[in-house]
Design an enzyme around this catalytic site. Structure first.
Site, PDB file in Angstrom:
ATOM      1  N   CYS A  91       0.832  -1.212   0.000  1.00 50.45           N
ATOM      2  CA  CYS A  91       0.000   0.000   0.000  1.00 50.45           C
ATOM      3  C   CYS A  91       0.865   1.260   0.000  1.00 50.45           C
ATOM      4  O   CYS A  91       1.527   1.569   0.985  1.00 50.45           O
ATOM      5  CB  CYS A  91      -0.894  -0.041   1.239  1.00 50.45           C
ATOM      6  SG  CYS A  91      -1.769   1.480   1.611  1.00 50.45           S
ATOM      7  N   CYS A 123       0.078   3.837   2.637  1.00 48.26           N
ATOM      8  CA  CYS A 123       0.559   3.360   3.938  1.00 48.26           C
ATOM      9  C   CYS A 123       2.024   3.718   4.133  1.00 48.26           C
ATOM     10  O   CYS A 123       2.442   4.099   5.234  1.00 48.26           O
ATOM     11  CB  CYS A 123       0.390   1.845   4.052  1.00 48.26           C
ATOM     12  SG  CYS A 123      -1.321   1.280   4.005  1.00 48.26           S
TER      13      CYS A 123
END
Length: 105
Positions: free
Chosen positions: A28, A31
């Protein structure tokens, strides 16, 4: 931030005090950006514990219990209670406000 690897560890670490958990995944990109932002936020809050959970390496029951459907997501616990959540990529100012608003809950 220390990595939480299982539900028992999660339960023990969120039991007392103010705790922020970052749910993320290695694949991600938001993230990864949030993790860099958190590196600047963590030292400003010595009264809060910070941990990270990789959603691909944790018991799915924990993700279901806290309705983790997308990442990045921050959950804040105070004395064992889930008091607030924040989803998506946020600035350090937004995260600091989030922490300061809820750490006394």
């Amino acid at each position: 931030m220390k990595i939480i690897n299982n539900k028992d560890e999660f339960d023990n670490l969120t039991e007392t005090g103010a705790v922020v958990i970052q749910f993320s995944a290695t694949w991600c990109n938001p993230c990864k950006v949030l993790s860099k932002t958190m590196e600047g936020v963590v030292p400003q809050h010595s009264d809060v514990e910070f941990y990270k959970i990789d959603i691909d390496n944790i018991d799915r029951s924990l993700l279901n219990e806290y309705n983790i459907r997308s990442v990045p997501k921050l959950l804040m616990f105070v004395n064992g209670h889930d008091v607030a959540e924040m989803t998506g990529l946020k600035s350090s100012e937004e995260i600091t406000e989030f922490i300061n608003t809820h750490k006394g809950s």
